[in-house]
Design a protein around this motif. Structure first.
Motif, PDB file in Angstrom:
ATOM      1  N   ALA A  82      19.815 -40.759 -42.297  1.00 59.58           N
ATOM      2  CA  ALA A  82      21.111 -40.388 -43.176  1.00 59.58           C
ATOM      3  C   ALA A  82      22.730 -40.577 -43.390  1.00 59.58           C
ATOM      4  O   ALA A  82      23.257 -40.932 -43.796  1.00 59.58           O
ATOM      5  CB  ALA A  82      20.879 -38.892 -43.713  1.00 59.58           C
ATOM      6  N   GLY A 139      21.707 -44.118 -46.130  1.00 64.39           N
ATOM      7  CA  GLY A 139      21.208 -43.470 -46.981  1.00 64.39           C
ATOM      8  C   GLY A 139      19.277 -43.790 -47.777  1.00 64.39           C
ATOM      9  O   GLY A 139      18.452 -43.056 -47.762  1.00 64.39           O
ATOM     10  N   PHE A 188      23.949 -36.982 -44.316  1.00 67.46           N
ATOM     11  CA  PHE A 188      25.292 -36.739 -45.512  1.00 67.46           C
ATOM     12  C   PHE A 188      26.194 -35.333 -44.675  1.00 67.46           C
ATOM     13  O   PHE A 188      27.326 -36.186 -44.999  1.00 67.46           O
ATOM     14  CB  PHE A 188      25.037 -36.787 -46.572  1.00 67.46           C
ATOM     15  N   LEU A 226      27.953 -41.145 -50.381  1.00 66.19           N
ATOM     16  CA  LEU A 226      27.799 -39.723 -50.332  1.00 66.19           C
ATOM     17  C   LEU A 226      27.464 -38.985 -51.446  1.00 66.19           C
ATOM     18  O   LEU A 226      26.762 -37.939 -51.741  1.00 66.19           O
ATOM     19  CB  LEU A 226      28.142 -39.755 -48.963  1.00 66.19           C
ATOM     20  N   ASP A 258      24.109 -39.980 -53.175  1.00 64.70           N
ATOM     21  CA  ASP A 258      23.514 -39.751 -52.633  1.00 64.70           C
ATOM     22  C   ASP A 258      22.720 -37.857 -52.220  1.00 64.70           C
ATOM     23  O   ASP A 258      21.538 -38.055 -52.652  1.00 64.70           O
ATOM     24  CB  ASP A 258      23.457 -39.881 -50.990  1.00 64.70           C
TER      25      ASP A 258
END
Length: 382
Positions: A76, A80, A249, A349, A352
């Motif tokens: 991650a 992702g 993340f 991000l 995501d």
């Protein structure tokens, strides 16, 4: 450089530390897959991960949750979609690892671990969502076969999977007591992809329809009426890994923010010199470490032999996904206008992270789980 000091925590063994180091190096060299065609990208990622051996931990007699979490966190942090591809190979075949017959395991697990077959977990229905007991898809016994009828939706890898772990009502009892689990190949007559679903962070998602799809009795996972048990036991393992992905993340967002505030000049000094910025960085670092503690406590507890870690996994998922959202939002803010520019990592991000607060049990559902488990422990101790 992402923080590695957490690997020295007592949750881990040397094999975990070595794995994290090796995977990080592999990611730096191999995760440059073009995302323009999402289906093609996922197929390539599954193939590449399988060829490199990284899918081996997704299936087997023992699922090491710390290993699964470290892999998801690392993937991650780099990409992702790579995390998604790995995670679905685990979730899609986790039930086969835990409840499958030797024949089911021999047929599918070598293929999914090698990246030669893509798996999916077909649980959600249009009217049920997190209320699994309200599922209405049916599996009717007809001679030596079960006949499947109904729809599933929001199914990750829907439309590209080769095999689905599917849950349907067989009627042994009301609600959750009447569900069973099945191993269903995508090649069977009557299987239909009704709609491909588009979301803010592109993934292969679909609504599926089953029209008189016949599967043999040997497709049953576990005993009739054990579907809810199969689903919950599988999610008990993989829910913690969702938290690990959120942690990955968040770590990447913190790294991007640190680079930004170190390089960006404001009135002749780095942006970091502003006390308000230092406050944001401090909050982000604290949230990352707190999330990591919850994630790896849950993983270590499961690996140490706990039968269920519903409370620990729920805490890890709730906190890690919610706080990762806040960490990433701060990173976007610290990037200013660049933070919302398409193509920037923090913008990616930001898209995501949002789904992780919904799938495999939405945040409010996790709060219910935590509250009930906490009250149960209190009453049990009186």
């Amino acid at each position: 450089m992402a923080d590695r000091s957490f690997l020295q925590w007592p949750f881990f063994e040397d094999r975990h530390r070595e794995l994290a180091k090796t995977l990080d190096a592999w990611c730096a060299d191999h995760l440059s897959v073009d995302h323009a065609d999402i289906d093609a990208a996922c197929r390539k990622l599954v193939s590449d991960l399988g060829a490199a051996g990284w899918l081996q931990p997704t299936a087997g007699e023992v699922l090491d949750v710390r290993t699964l979490c470290l892999i998801r966190e690392t993937l991650a942090r780099h990409d992702g979609l790579a995390d998604f591809s790995f995670a679905m190979q685990g979730l899609g075949t986790g039930a086969i690892s835990l409840f499958g017959t030797p024949a089911q395991q021999d047929e599918w697990l070598p293929l999914t671990r090698a990246g030669k077959a893509i798996s999916a977990f077909a649980l959600t229905e249009p009217q049920s969502g997190s209320d699994v007991a309200n599922s209405t898809m049916t599996a009717t016994l007809d001679g030596d076969d079960y006949v499947l009828n109904g729809e599933k939706t929001w199914i990750s890898n829907g439309g590209i999977a080769d095999v689905y772990t599917l849950f349907a009502r067989t009627g042994e009892g009301p609600g959750a007591k009447g569900l069973s689990a099945f191993v269903v190949p995508a090649s069977l007559p009557g299987f239909e992809v009704v709609e491909r679903l588009q979301v803010i962070a592109p993934h292969p998602l679909a609504t599926l329809r089953f029209n008189d799809v016949r599967v043999p009795k040997s497709a049953l996972l576990g005993a009739p009426g054990q579907g809810f048990k199969v689903a919950m036991a599988t999610l008990d393992v993989f829910r913690t890994t969702v938290a690990a992905a959120a942690l990955g993340f968040a770590r990447r967002a913190l790294d991007e923010a640190l680079a930004r505030v170190n390089e960006r000049q404001v009135q002749g000094a780095p942006l970091f010199e502003l006390q308000m910025v230092q406050g944001h960085i401090a909050d982000m670092a604290m949230d990352v470490d707190a999330a990591a503690l919850l994630v790896y406590r849950a993983a270590w507890t499961k690996d140490s032999g706990a039968a269920r870690v519903s409370r620990e996994a729920a805490m890890a998922k709730l906190y890690s996904t919610d706080q990762a959202q806040q960490v990433i939002d701060k990173a976007v803010q610290l990037h200013g206008g660049d933070g919302v520019k398409h193509g920037q990592k923090v913008e990616e991000l930001y898209r995501d992270i949002r789904a992780l607060r919904i799938y495999e049990g939405a945040s409010d559902v996790q709060r219910v789980v935590i509250a009930r488990q906490t009250m149960g422990a209190f009453l049990g101790g009186n």
